[in-house]
Write a protein that holds these residues in place. Structure first.
Motif, short mmCIF file in Angstrom:
data_model
loop_
_atom_site.label_atom_id
_atom_site.label_comp_id
_atom_site.label_asym_id
_atom_site.label_seq_id
_atom_site.Cartn_x
_atom_site.Cartn_y
_atom_site.Cartn_z
N CYS A 90 0.84 -1.21 0.00
CA CYS A 90 0.00 0.00 0.00
C CYS A 90 0.87 1.25 0.00
CB CYS A 90 -0.92 0.01 1.22
SG CYS A 90 -2.09 -1.36 1.27
N ALA A 91 1.99 1.19 0.71
CA ALA A 91 2.89 2.33 0.82
C ALA A 91 3.58 2.65 -0.50
CB ALA A 91 3.93 2.08 1.90
N SER A 92 3.54 1.72 -1.46
CA SER A 92 4.16 1.97 -2.76
C SER A 92 3.48 3.12 -3.50
CB SER A 92 4.11 0.71 -3.64
OG SER A 92 4.83 -0.35 -3.06
N CYS A 93 2.19 3.27 -3.29
CA CYS A 93 1.42 4.34 -3.96
C CYS A 93 1.02 5.46 -3.01
CB CYS A 93 0.17 3.77 -4.61
SG CYS A 93 0.49 2.51 -5.86
N HIS A 94 1.24 5.25 -1.72
CA HIS A 94 0.83 6.25 -0.72
C HIS A 94 2.01 6.54 0.20
CE1 HIS A 94 -3.32 5.97 -2.04
NE2 HIS A 94 -3.24 4.66 -1.97
N HIS A 95 2.85 7.48 -0.24
CA HIS A 95 4.05 7.82 0.50
C HIS A 95 3.72 8.83 1.60
CE1 HIS A 95 6.30 7.01 -3.56
NE2 HIS A 95 5.73 5.92 -3.05
N LEU A 96 4.09 8.52 2.80
CA LEU A 96 3.78 9.43 3.91
C LEU A 96 4.56 10.73 3.83
CD1 LEU A 96 3.40 7.06 6.99
CD2 LEU A 96 1.76 7.64 5.19
N GLN A 97 5.66 10.74 3.10
CA GLN A 97 6.44 11.96 2.95
C GLN A 97 6.06 12.72 1.67
OE1 GLN A 97 8.18 12.94 5.51
NE2 GLN A 97 7.69 11.00 6.52
N ALA A 98 5.05 12.26 0.96
CA ALA A 98 4.61 12.93 -0.26
C ALA A 98 3.11 13.21 -0.20
CB ALA A 98 4.94 12.06 -1.49
N GLY A 99 2.64 13.59 0.97
CA GLY A 99 1.24 13.95 1.13
C GLY A 99 0.29 12.78 1.06
N GLY A 100 0.80 11.55 1.25
CA GLY A 100 -0.06 10.37 1.21
C GLY A 100 -0.37 9.89 -0.19
N ALA A 101 0.34 10.42 -1.19
CA ALA A 101 0.18 9.99 -2.59
C ALA A 101 1.56 9.62 -3.13
CB ALA A 101 -0.48 11.09 -3.40
N ASP A 102 1.72 9.58 -4.46
CA ASP A 102 3.03 9.20 -5.00
C ASP A 102 3.58 10.16 -6.05
OD1 ASP A 102 1.42 8.65 -7.16
OD2 ASP A 102 1.83 6.49 -7.22
N ASN A 103 2.85 11.27 -6.30
CA ASN A 103 3.31 12.30 -7.24
C ASN A 103 3.52 11.78 -8.66
OD1 ASN A 103 5.22 13.44 -4.50
ND2 ASN A 103 3.37 14.40 -5.21
N LYS A 104 2.80 10.71 -9.01
CA LYS A 104 2.83 10.18 -10.37
C LYS A 104 1.46 10.39 -11.01
CE LYS A 104 6.09 6.46 -9.21
NZ LYS A 104 6.26 4.98 -9.13
N ARG A 105 1.44 10.53 -12.34
CA ARG A 105 0.14 10.67 -13.01
C ARG A 105 -0.68 9.40 -12.79
NH1 ARG A 105 -1.17 12.72 -19.21
NH2 ARG A 105 -3.42 12.94 -18.85
N TYR A 106 -0.08 8.24 -13.03
CA TYR A 106 -0.73 6.97 -12.76
C TYR A 106 0.25 6.08 -12.00
CZ TYR A 106 -3.83 8.56 -16.50
OH TYR A 106 -4.69 9.30 -17.28
N SER A 107 -0.22 5.43 -10.96
CA SER A 107 0.65 4.57 -10.16
C SER A 107 0.93 3.26 -10.90
CB SER A 107 -0.01 4.27 -8.82
OG SER A 107 -0.23 5.46 -8.09
N VAL A 108 2.03 2.62 -10.51
CA VAL A 108 2.43 1.34 -11.09
C VAL A 108 2.09 0.23 -10.10
CG1 VAL A 108 4.34 -0.03 -12.00
CG2 VAL A 108 4.27 2.44 -12.42
N GLY A 109 1.34 -0.77 -10.58
CA GLY A 109 0.95 -1.88 -9.73
C GLY A 109 1.79 -3.11 -9.96
N VAL A 110 1.22 -4.26 -9.64
CA VAL A 110 1.95 -5.53 -9.76
C VAL A 110 2.36 -5.79 -11.20
CG1 VAL A 110 0.92 -6.61 -7.73
CG2 VAL A 110 -0.23 -6.77 -9.94
N ASN A 111 3.54 -6.40 -11.34
CA ASN A 111 4.08 -6.76 -12.65
C ASN A 111 4.16 -5.58 -13.60
OD1 ASN A 111 4.23 -9.60 -11.92
ND2 ASN A 111 1.99 -9.65 -12.17
#
Length: 352
Positions: A90-111
């Motif tokens: 879950c932390a891969s897309c929700h960074h606690l040091q980036a406002g709880g998001a990941d600063n990417k247009r679209y997140s990258v999931g499994v594979n």
């Protein structure tokens, strides 16, 4: 019975005064809707208000927390064993040091799977009335459960997840102690929700201002808030989470998607859930708390800066011209919604 000349004169005088007052009110209302708000920095005297009457309320300074459950949930939130490829947490897309998001247009999931919408912040999620941009889930537990199993997000299968967690002695001991039970889907989700519910960001400068600290904001930030209300942004972004409590069409005034082009299935918003034509292009209004930390913006990540997002919102949601100076002032106000990071505020604000 006929009225006297004095009575008729009094009535005419009353009607005349009433018409003058009505004309003044009409002119003021028309001016508000036809002209952009003027930039006049408010003084301390003119900006005084009763916080109870404001459309935005401060986040609570204290929250009730089961510290054992939330500590366990934090480990699970950060554990890639929950994903099918063992690479995504879950932390891969929700960074606690980036406002709880990941600063990417679209997140990258499994594979390496690319997501279809911009990942919203996990901060202050207990104050949202629905979850996902399309509001598919009514509870945080249902949302967490779905994300773990969604093929292009974490792609987990619960029997596999439980088996992997049971292979870790630390987890077996923790679940036995906290839940008096072995590891199950239900108590894994319960622990994760307990942790996610702690991710609030209290004590933002604007919250301090609402609580009576008139020095918490600069004159420019106060003016930005006045403009935020005057333009009408506050009609959708209000309440304790400055949003997150209603659905709204993206493109109330003007066709945002026609102008942007490249329509995708994700752009249909809530229609994908209900199949009701009235819900096409409807989305859960996002919270604006910590918004300065979470570019890019919107479900499509199409606005790279806060200023771009404000300009798009005013154009397509409000249908009004806005000078650059007002955009910058509103952006200054929105920066005052950045609160304390949950990692630093948790121990201080928690109630056992």
């Amino acid at each position: 019975m006929s009225s006297s000349p004095g009575d008729r004169h009094g009535l005419r005088k009353f009607y005349l005064v009433a018409l003058v007052v009505l004309a003044i009110l009409t002119a003021l209302g028309w001016q508000q809707f036809q002209s952009p708000p003027s930039t006049v920095l408010t003084t301390e005297e003119t900006s005084a208000f009763d916080p109870v009457d404001e459309p935005i309320q401060p986040l609570p300074l204290e929250i009730k927390i089961d510290l054992n459950k939330s500590a366990l949930g934090k480990k699970l939130f950060q554990d890639s064993r929950l994903s099918s490829d063992g690479q995504i947490s879950c932390a891969s897309c929700h960074h606690l040091q980036a406002g709880g998001a990941d600063n990417k247009r679209y997140s990258v999931g499994v594979n390496g799977a690319m997501g279809t919408v911009n990942a919203p912040t996990v901060f202050n999620v207990p104050y949202n009335f629905r979850f996902n941009w399309d509001g598919e889930f009514n509870t945080l537990a249902d949302h967490t459960n779905a994300l773990i199993q969604t093929p292009n997000v974490m792609g987990g299968r619960w029997p596999d997840v439980i088996q992997k967690l049971k292979a870790v002695p630390e987890y077996r001991q923790a679940f036995a102690k906290i839940y008096d039970a072995e590891i199950t889907q239900a108590n894994v989700i319960d622990a994760m929700v307990a942790y996610e519910s702690t991710l609030t960001t209290p004590n933002a400068a604007f919250d301090r201002y609402l609580r009576g600290d008139r020095q918490a904001l600069s004159s420019q930030e106060k003016e930005g808030y006045r403009l935020f209300k005057t333009y009408g942004c506050v009609s959708c972004h209000q309440g304790v989470n400055v949003g997150g409590n209603m659905f709204q069409k993206f493109g109330v005034i003007g066709d945002y998607f026609a102008d942007r082009g490249n329509l995708t299935q994700a752009d249909f918003g809530r229609f994908n859930v209900t199949q009701e034509e009235a819900d096409r292009f409807m989305f859960r209004v996002p919270s604006l708390r910590n918004v300065a930390l979470t570019p890019p913006y919107f479900h499509d990540g199409n606005a790279e800066t806060l200023e771009q997002a404000i300009k798009i919102m005013v154009k397509y949601q409000l249908g009004r011209p806005i000078p650059q100076e007002h955009i910058q002032l509103i952006a200054q106000f929105l920066q005052t919604l950045t609160g304390e990071n949950p990692e630093s505020s948790l121990s201080e604000n928690a109630l056992r």
